[in-house]
Design a protein around this motif. Structure first.
Motif, PDB file in Angstrom:
ATOM      1  N   MET A 178      41.076   9.964 -16.275  1.00 29.40           N
ATOM      2  CA  MET A 178      41.185  11.417 -16.371  1.00 29.40           C
ATOM      3  C   MET A 178      39.841  12.036 -16.020  1.00 29.40           C
ATOM      4  O   MET A 178      38.786  11.408 -16.153  1.00 29.40           O
ATOM      5  CB  MET A 178      41.615  11.847 -17.788  1.00 29.40           C
ATOM      6  CG  MET A 178      40.686  11.347 -18.880  1.00 29.40           C
ATOM      7  SD  MET A 178      41.261  11.712 -20.549  1.00 29.40           S
ATOM      8  CE  MET A 178      41.207  13.488 -20.571  1.00 29.40           C
ATOM      9  N   SER A 234      42.147  16.995 -15.715  1.00 29.33           N
ATOM     10  CA  SER A 234      43.129  16.766 -14.657  1.00 29.33           C
ATOM     11  C   SER A 234      43.294  15.271 -14.459  1.00 29.33           C
ATOM     12  O   SER A 234      42.336  14.496 -14.592  1.00 29.33           O
ATOM     13  CB  SER A 234      42.691  17.428 -13.346  1.00 29.33           C
ATOM     14  OG  SER A 234      41.439  16.920 -12.920  1.00 29.33           O
ATOM     15  N   SER A 235      44.513  14.865 -14.172  1.00 26.17           N
ATOM     16  CA  SER A 235      44.819  13.453 -13.972  1.00 26.17           C
ATOM     17  C   SER A 235      46.094  13.337 -13.151  1.00 26.17           C
ATOM     18  O   SER A 235      46.995  14.176 -13.256  1.00 26.17           O
ATOM     19  CB  SER A 235      44.979  12.730 -15.307  1.00 26.17           C
ATOM     20  OG  SER A 235      45.319  11.372 -15.112  1.00 26.17           O
ATOM     21  N   GLU A 236      46.170  12.302 -12.332  1.00 27.36           N
ATOM     22  CA  GLU A 236      47.350  12.069 -11.501  1.00 27.36           C
ATOM     23  C   GLU A 236      48.417  11.241 -12.215  1.00 27.36           C
ATOM     24  O   GLU A 236      49.483  11.025 -11.657  1.00 27.36           O
ATOM     25  CB  GLU A 236      46.940  11.382 -10.197  1.00 27.36           C
ATOM     26  CG  GLU A 236      46.029  12.231  -9.321  1.00 27.36           C
ATOM     27  CD  GLU A 236      45.677  11.561  -8.021  1.00 27.36           C
ATOM     28  OE1 GLU A 236      46.097  10.375  -7.847  1.00 27.36           O
ATOM     29  OE2 GLU A 236      45.001  12.187  -7.185  1.00 27.36           O
ATOM     30  N   GLU A 237      48.114  10.781 -13.392  1.00 28.70           N
ATOM     31  CA  GLU A 237      49.079   9.995 -14.152  1.00 28.70           C
ATOM     32  C   GLU A 237      49.014  10.393 -15.619  1.00 28.70           C
ATOM     33  O   GLU A 237      48.121  11.133 -16.051  1.00 28.70           O
ATOM     34  CB  GLU A 237      48.800   8.497 -13.995  1.00 28.70           C
ATOM     35  CG  GLU A 237      47.416   8.087 -14.476  1.00 28.70           C
ATOM     36  CD  GLU A 237      47.129   6.614 -14.236  1.00 28.70           C
ATOM     37  OE1 GLU A 237      46.291   6.061 -14.977  1.00 28.70           O
ATOM     38  OE2 GLU A 237      47.743   6.037 -13.317  1.00 28.70           O
ATOM     39  N   ARG A 238      49.986   9.904 -16.377  1.00 30.08           N
ATOM     40  CA  ARG A 238      50.019  10.246 -17.801  1.00 30.08           C
ATOM     41  C   ARG A 238      48.939   9.475 -18.541  1.00 30.08           C
ATOM     42  O   ARG A 238      48.767   8.269 -18.340  1.00 30.08           O
ATOM     43  CB  ARG A 238      51.399   9.913 -18.377  1.00 30.08           C
ATOM     44  CG  ARG A 238      51.594  10.408 -19.787  1.00 30.08           C
ATOM     45  CD  ARG A 238      53.030  10.226 -20.231  1.00 30.08           C
ATOM     46  NE  ARG A 238      53.236  10.720 -21.585  1.00 30.08           N
ATOM     47  CZ  ARG A 238      54.398  10.707 -22.212  1.00 30.08           C
ATOM     48  NH1 ARG A 238      55.477  10.203 -21.588  1.00 30.08           N
ATOM     49  NH2 ARG A 238      54.521  11.191 -23.427  1.00 30.08           N
ATOM     50  N   VAL A 239      48.212  10.190 -19.421  1.00 29.32           N
ATOM     51  CA  VAL A 239      47.078   9.601 -20.132  1.00 29.32           C
ATOM     52  C   VAL A 239      47.383   9.572 -21.618  1.00 29.32           C
ATOM     53  O   VAL A 239      47.823  10.584 -22.196  1.00 29.32           O
ATOM     54  CB  VAL A 239      45.782  10.407 -19.864  1.00 29.32           C
ATOM     55  CG1 VAL A 239      44.603   9.763 -20.584  1.00 29.32           C
ATOM     56  CG2 VAL A 239      45.510  10.495 -18.367  1.00 29.32           C
ATOM     57  N   ASP A 240      47.143   8.443 -22.241  1.00 24.54           N
ATOM     58  CA  ASP A 240      47.279   8.314 -23.688  1.00 24.54           C
ATOM     59  C   ASP A 240      45.914   8.579 -24.313  1.00 24.54           C
ATOM     60  O   ASP A 240      45.039   7.707 -24.353  1.00 24.54           O
ATOM     61  CB  ASP A 240      47.784   6.905 -24.053  1.00 24.54           C
ATOM     62  CG  ASP A 240      48.064   6.759 -25.544  1.00 24.54           C
ATOM     63  OD1 ASP A 240      47.989   7.781 -26.262  1.00 24.54           O
ATOM     64  OD2 ASP A 240      48.320   5.626 -25.992  1.00 24.54           O
ATOM     65  N   GLN A 260      46.091  19.826 -19.930  1.00 19.29           N
ATOM     66  CA  GLN A 260      46.059  19.310 -18.573  1.00 19.29           C
ATOM     67  C   GLN A 260      46.293  20.438 -17.578  1.00 19.29           C
ATOM     68  O   GLN A 260      47.200  21.251 -17.748  1.00 19.29           O
ATOM     69  CB  GLN A 260      47.119  18.220 -18.384  1.00 19.29           C
ATOM     70  CG  GLN A 260      47.056  17.537 -17.028  1.00 19.29           C
ATOM     71  CD  GLN A 260      48.033  16.380 -16.924  1.00 19.29           C
ATOM     72  OE1 GLN A 260      48.764  16.095 -17.870  1.00 19.29           O
ATOM     73  NE2 GLN A 260      48.035  15.698 -15.787  1.00 19.29           N
TER      74      GLN A 260
END
Length: 398
Positions: free
Chosen positions: A157, A176-182, A202
């Motif tokens: 992220m 911002s992130s291109e995938e789901r972050v835990d 996000q």
């Protein structure tokens, strides 16, 4: 809430202290102090207090705007710092718009007018502003420290901004992130270190660019950080319609996505392209096969090039349509400029032969006239050069 370094003093510069920012004393043209400003073109109209719309638009850091009710009917001016009610605690923002324009903005953004809208407590006093300044001073150290924690946890992220609430009870982290972050472990770590309530929000890459700001390839400040609020989908077809080279380095903005300005003139190009034909196959002429090289959309000119020829030839759209129609009828014109087929040109020569006798007569008489003039000139020259006759001398009588 402004840039934090403007010269007007509105972003935390105290009276009597050194002027911060660029030193132009609030007259800079960068727009840092006027981010997402709206011109109130109804401000000169006097509205009775009973009919005045009681919802006010308040602007916060990063150009974020929210709506609050003015239940105390306080007279605000644009730019006033006000203490607003939040979901948890209170926050300080600046009044950006009020009156009937707020009603229109809420209608455009589909914001329901109800009693659930938060209220404005009061105009911020000096104590509130000092507390707000202290909260803003914590943002940059918190941003750097949080990035270190994210790097240690190896989370995919990108943290772009941090915003502290004015009462220091809540902190919002924009990432911002291109995938789901835990980020459950991240929230626990941040809450224990900063002792505040944590909110992770996000945002897209376009929203990130609008919050951070910057200069575009045009040399002006980014549209998304100054006036653009709605981000529409932009495809490569917008560049194709405008005959732009599909170069990602030139078509991408600061956010890494296609530039929003590709959509500004797209409708004008689409309207102009309706009159331009689609040339799927090369045009056949007796000079050779002509291939379409480029199209000048607004001048209505199409450029063609022949094989083994480096030159391009401009052809008007009406002529291109005529050549395409001739090729459909298996008629090959002479060239891109001369569209008359060979059989029709023979008829033209016959028509010229009918008038050839008149041309010959004109030529004959003109030659006779020239001969007569030359003859006269020769006779005149001979008379001028001849000696005058001498008088006869009388003979003596014997």
């Amino acid at each position: 809430m402004g840039c934090g370094s403007c010269a007007s003093g509105g972003c935390g510069t105290k009276e009597g202290s050194a002027v911060s920012g660029c030193g132009s004393n609030g007259t800079c043209g960068t727009g840092g102090c006027n981010k997402m400003n709206v011109f109130d073109w109804l401000s000169h109209m006097d509205v009775p207090a009973s009919q005045k719309f009681d919802v006010v638009e308040v602007k916060f850091k990063g150009g974020r705007k929210e709506y609050f009710r003015n239940i105390n009917q306080v007279d605000f001016c644009t730019g006033d710092y006000v203490v607003c009610e939040m979901a948890s605690g209170q926050h300080i923002g600046t009044v950006s718009l009020q009156g009937e324009l707020v009603r229109l903005q809420m209608k455009r953004k589909n914001v329901a007018i109800s009693d659930d809208i938060h209220v404005i407590y009061r105009i911020a006093n000096e104590k509130d502003l000092d507390k707000h300044t202290q909260a803003m001073a914590r943002e940059m150290p918190t941003l750097y420290r949080t990035r270190e924690i994210i790097r240690e946890m190896k989370l995919n992220m990108k943290l772009s901004d941090v915003e502290f609430q004015s009462d220091n009870t809540k902190t919002t982290f924009y990432y911002s992130s291109e995938e789901r972050v835990d980020f459950r472990e991240l929230i626990k770590s941040l809450a224990s270190e900063f002792k505040v309530r944590i909110e992770m929000r996000q945002i897209s890459l376009r929203q990130e660019a609008s919050r951070l700001g910057g200069l575009g390839s045009c040399g002006r400040e980014l549209c998304c950080s100054t006036w653009l609020t709605d981000f529409k989908n932009i495809s490569t077809s917008a560049a194709r319609y405008q005959n732009l080279s599909l170069n990602p380095a030139k078509l991408s903005g600061q956010c890494g996505r296609l530039k929003c300005c590709l959509n500004y003139e797209l409708e004008t190009y689409i309207d102009a392209l309706r009159d331009i034909p689609t040339v799927d196959v090369p045009l056949k002429t007796k000079k050779g096969t002509a291939t379409l090289q480029k199209t000048d959309i607004f001048k209505k000119i199409m450029w063609f090039g022949f094989e083994k020829d480096t030159n391009w030839y401009p052809v008007a759209i009406d002529k291109v349509l005529e050549i395409m129609e001739l090729n459909k009828n298996n008629v090959i014109p002479e060239s891109l400029e001369i569209l008359t087929p060979e059989p029709e040109r023979k008829l033209d020569r016959g028509a010229q032969s009918l008038n050839s006798d008149l041309a010959n007569l004109d030529k004959k008489y003109s030659e006779e006239q020239k001969k007569k003039k030359k003859k006269k000139n020769r006779n005149g020259n001979k008379n001028r050069g001849a000696k005058p006759p001498q008088a006869a001398t009388p003979s003596n009588p014997q």
